[in-house]
Scaffold this motif. Sequence first.
Motif, PDB file in Angstrom:
ATOM      1  N   THR A 125     -29.300  39.110  29.787  1.00 46.61           N
ATOM      2  CA  THR A 125     -29.847  39.757  28.582  1.00 46.61           C
ATOM      3  C   THR A 125     -28.755  39.873  27.531  1.00 46.61           C
ATOM      4  O   THR A 125     -27.755  40.571  27.743  1.00 46.61           O
ATOM      5  N   PRO A 126     -28.888  39.172  26.393  1.00 42.52           N
ATOM      6  CA  PRO A 126     -27.816  39.192  25.392  1.00 42.52           C
ATOM      7  C   PRO A 126     -27.827  40.469  24.548  1.00 42.52           C
ATOM      8  O   PRO A 126     -28.881  41.070  24.336  1.00 42.52           O
ATOM      9  N   THR A 127     -26.660  40.846  24.057  1.00 41.83           N
ATOM     10  CA  THR A 127     -26.555  41.986  23.134  1.00 41.83           C
ATOM     11  C   THR A 127     -26.746  41.544  21.684  1.00 41.83           C
ATOM     12  O   THR A 127     -26.933  42.377  20.805  1.00 41.83           O
ATOM     13  N   GLY A 128     -26.618  40.244  21.430  1.00 42.22           N
ATOM     14  CA  GLY A 128     -26.680  39.724  20.069  1.00 42.22           C
ATOM     15  C   GLY A 128     -25.316  39.442  19.463  1.00 42.22           C
ATOM     16  O   GLY A 128     -25.225  38.829  18.393  1.00 42.22           O
ATOM     17  N   LEU A 129     -24.245  39.850  20.130  1.00 38.75           N
ATOM     18  CA  LEU A 129     -22.905  39.666  19.551  1.00 38.75           C
ATOM     19  C   LEU A 129     -22.555  38.191  19.372  1.00 38.75           C
ATOM     20  O   LEU A 129     -21.936  37.813  18.372  1.00 38.75           O
ATOM     21  N   GLU A 130     -22.959  37.359  20.324  1.00 39.35           N
ATOM     22  CA  GLU A 130     -22.624  35.931  20.207  1.00 39.35           C
ATOM     23  C   GLU A 130     -23.196  35.354  18.910  1.00 39.35           C
ATOM     24  O   GLU A 130     -22.504  34.611  18.192  1.00 39.35           O
ATOM     25  N   GLY A 131     -24.433  35.698  18.610  1.00 38.22           N
ATOM     26  CA  GLY A 131     -25.063  35.186  17.381  1.00 38.22           C
ATOM     27  C   GLY A 131     -24.330  35.651  16.137  1.00 38.22           C
ATOM     28  O   GLY A 131     -24.130  34.877  15.191  1.00 38.22           O
ATOM     29  N   TYR A 132     -23.902  36.900  16.137  1.00 41.32           N
ATOM     30  CA  TYR A 132     -23.142  37.434  14.994  1.00 41.32           C
ATOM     31  C   TYR A 132     -21.860  36.645  14.795  1.00 41.32           C
ATOM     32  O   TYR A 132     -21.532  36.211  13.678  1.00 41.32           O
ATOM     33  N   LEU A 133     -21.132  36.431  15.881  1.00 38.26           N
ATOM     34  CA  LEU A 133     -19.845  35.725  15.787  1.00 38.26           C
ATOM     35  C   LEU A 133     -20.059  34.292  15.309  1.00 38.26           C
ATOM     36  O   LEU A 133     -19.362  33.808  14.416  1.00 38.26           O
ATOM     37  N   ARG A 134     -21.032  33.610  15.902  1.00 35.99           N
ATOM     38  CA  ARG A 134     -21.256  32.199  15.552  1.00 35.99           C
ATOM     39  C   ARG A 134     -21.709  32.064  14.098  1.00 35.99           C
ATOM     40  O   ARG A 134     -21.241  31.186  13.386  1.00 35.99           O
ATOM     41  N   THR A 135     -22.587  32.929  13.664  1.00 38.46           N
ATOM     42  CA  THR A 135     -23.091  32.783  12.295  1.00 38.46           C
ATOM     43  C   THR A 135     -22.034  33.160  11.271  1.00 38.46           C
ATOM     44  O   THR A 135     -22.092  32.727  10.126  1.00 38.46           O
TER      45      THR A 135
END
Length: 197
Positions: A125-135
């Motif tokens: 279950t992702p926290t969403g941090l990866e998407g923030y960093l990548r974007t």
Amino acid sequence: MTHALLVIDVQNDFCPGGALAVAEGDAIVPGINAAMNDFDAVILTQDWHPAGHSSFASTHEAEPMSMMQMPYGPQVLWPDHCIQGSTGAQFHPDLTVDRANLIIRKGFNPEIDSYSAFFENDHTTPTGLEGYLRTRGIDRLTLVGLATDFCVNYSAVDAARLGFDVAVRLDLCRAIDFDGSLDAAKAGMTAAGVVMR
Ligand code: VGL
Ligand code: ZN
């Protein structure tokens, strides 16, 4: 490279006097504040549990620091800590919170603990941090905070597995060091390609 400082769980409950106090947990705050100026982005994590969370020993009428088998694997049962909205869940009063670009909360799902800033303890279950960093184009991370052997460790290993360039500043971390957990964490981080300095 775009380099972010990821400050893990520098909260009252992990500092001396707190519910899950880490020895010298507060000693790293001035150094973390100073380091913030050297990065393109500053991200804070905040352990944020509802009362009666499944990682609390009290929820199961068990002894704190005992182990329990959860659907997602073994889980340490902790003293009640970082309850949403409590003083213990607040950041250490001297931490320069104003400098943060993002504050990410974790551990709010009553059924699953979340040591890592990236995934809950089911490792799915992702926290969403990866998407923030990548974007934002962030590809390099330096981690500091509490505790070295739990939330810093899990976050660093997940970040390395996700392909980020990851370093941990051990001088700006402090450990719980329970039952060999610090040595195990260092070995795990090394194996994952995390640089410790
Ligand atoms: C942590 C245990 C339970 C940590 C959080 O921040 O390392 N440890 N919740
Ligand atoms: Zn917690």
